[in-house]
Design a protein around this motif. Sequence first.
Motif, PDB file in Angstrom:
ATOM      1  N   GLY A 193       0.811  -1.204   0.000  1.00  0.00           N
ATOM      2  CA  GLY A 193       0.000   0.000   0.000  1.00  0.00           C
ATOM      3  C   GLY A 193       0.842   1.250   0.000  1.00  0.00           C
ATOM      4  N   ARG A 194       0.148   2.389   0.002  1.00  0.00           N
ATOM      5  CA  ARG A 194       0.828   3.678  -0.087  1.00  0.00           C
ATOM      6  C   ARG A 194       1.234   4.225   1.273  1.00  0.00           C
ATOM      7  N   THR A 195       0.574   3.794   2.350  1.00  0.00           N
ATOM      8  CA  THR A 195       0.872   4.352   3.667  1.00  0.00           C
ATOM      9  C   THR A 195       1.998   3.592   4.361  1.00  0.00           C
ATOM     10  N   ALA A 196       2.550   4.213   5.393  1.00  0.00           N
ATOM     11  CA  ALA A 196       3.727   3.678   6.076  1.00  0.00           C
ATOM     12  C   ALA A 196       3.446   2.427   6.901  1.00  0.00           C
ATOM     13  N   ASP A 197       2.194   2.114   7.192  1.00  0.00           N
ATOM     14  CA  ASP A 197       1.896   0.922   7.996  1.00  0.00           C
ATOM     15  C   ASP A 197       1.883  -0.364   7.167  1.00  0.00           C
ATOM     16  N   ASN A 198       2.209  -0.295   5.887  1.00  0.00           N
ATOM     17  CA  ASN A 198       2.329  -1.472   5.027  1.00  0.00           C
ATOM     18  C   ASN A 198       3.777  -1.947   5.007  1.00  0.00           C
ATOM     19  N   GLU A 199       3.982  -3.262   4.923  1.00  0.00           N
ATOM     20  CA  GLU A 199       5.343  -3.795   4.849  1.00  0.00           C
ATOM     21  C   GLU A 199       6.007  -3.417   3.528  1.00  0.00           C
ATOM     22  N   VAL A 200       5.216  -3.381   2.446  1.00  0.00           N
ATOM     23  CA  VAL A 200       5.715  -2.955   1.143  1.00  0.00           C
ATOM     24  C   VAL A 200       5.028  -1.629   0.828  1.00  0.00           C
ATOM     25  N   GLN A 201       5.736  -0.538   1.123  1.00  0.00           N
ATOM     26  CA  GLN A 201       5.185   0.789   0.903  1.00  0.00           C
ATOM     27  C   GLN A 201       5.544   1.242  -0.507  1.00  0.00           C
ATOM     28  N   ILE A 202       4.519   1.632  -1.271  1.00  0.00           N
ATOM     29  CA  ILE A 202       4.693   2.014  -2.670  1.00  0.00           C
ATOM     30  C   ILE A 202       4.198   3.440  -2.854  1.00  0.00           C
ATOM     31  N   ASN A 203       5.107   4.329  -3.209  1.00  0.00           N
ATOM     32  CA  ASN A 203       4.768   5.730  -3.418  1.00  0.00           C
ATOM     33  C   ASN A 203       4.325   5.912  -4.871  1.00  0.00           C
ATOM     34  N   ASP A 204       3.061   5.594  -5.130  1.00  0.00           N
ATOM     35  CA  ASP A 204       2.500   5.627  -6.480  1.00  0.00           C
ATOM     36  C   ASP A 204       1.016   5.959  -6.337  1.00  0.00           C
ATOM     37  N   LEU A 205       0.544   6.977  -7.043  1.00  0.00           N
ATOM     38  CA  LEU A 205      -0.856   7.390  -6.933  1.00  0.00           C
ATOM     39  C   LEU A 205      -1.824   6.330  -7.451  1.00  0.00           C
TER      40      LEU A 205
END
Length: 124
Positions: A26-38
């Motif tokens: 997911g996009r938020t920091a609480d995900n193990e795989v954080q993806i900065n993509d709209l």
Amino acid sequence: MAMIVQTVDGVVTNKFDIEQSTLKFGRTADNEVQINDLAVSNEHAQIICKTSDKGDVAYFLEDLGSTNGSFINEKRIEKQQLHHNDNLRIGWNVFTFIDENEMDFEKTRKINKTWIPGLYYTNK
């Protein structure tokens, strides 16, 4: 052990081991795989690890109601089992699922017969 490998133009950029029962994208920091993509939702998808009574381990990719969907080998899924070398797409980010247990099985699945009766071999 299983992992996902993120690739960009065929080059490995990140590697994530699947050590817990879930691995969230997911996009938020609480995900193990954080993806900065709209194109990625705040809580987009997750990989779930399930162990059978026999001790066999299976991995599933589950979409968490994302806007743009989750894909395995370019097929949109809601929840589907992962297999070695499957390509996952979350937004515009591509990952490859690596399952070392399944990979070892693939190495020996083709058996060749020799000219000697009863003698067989496999290619590695």
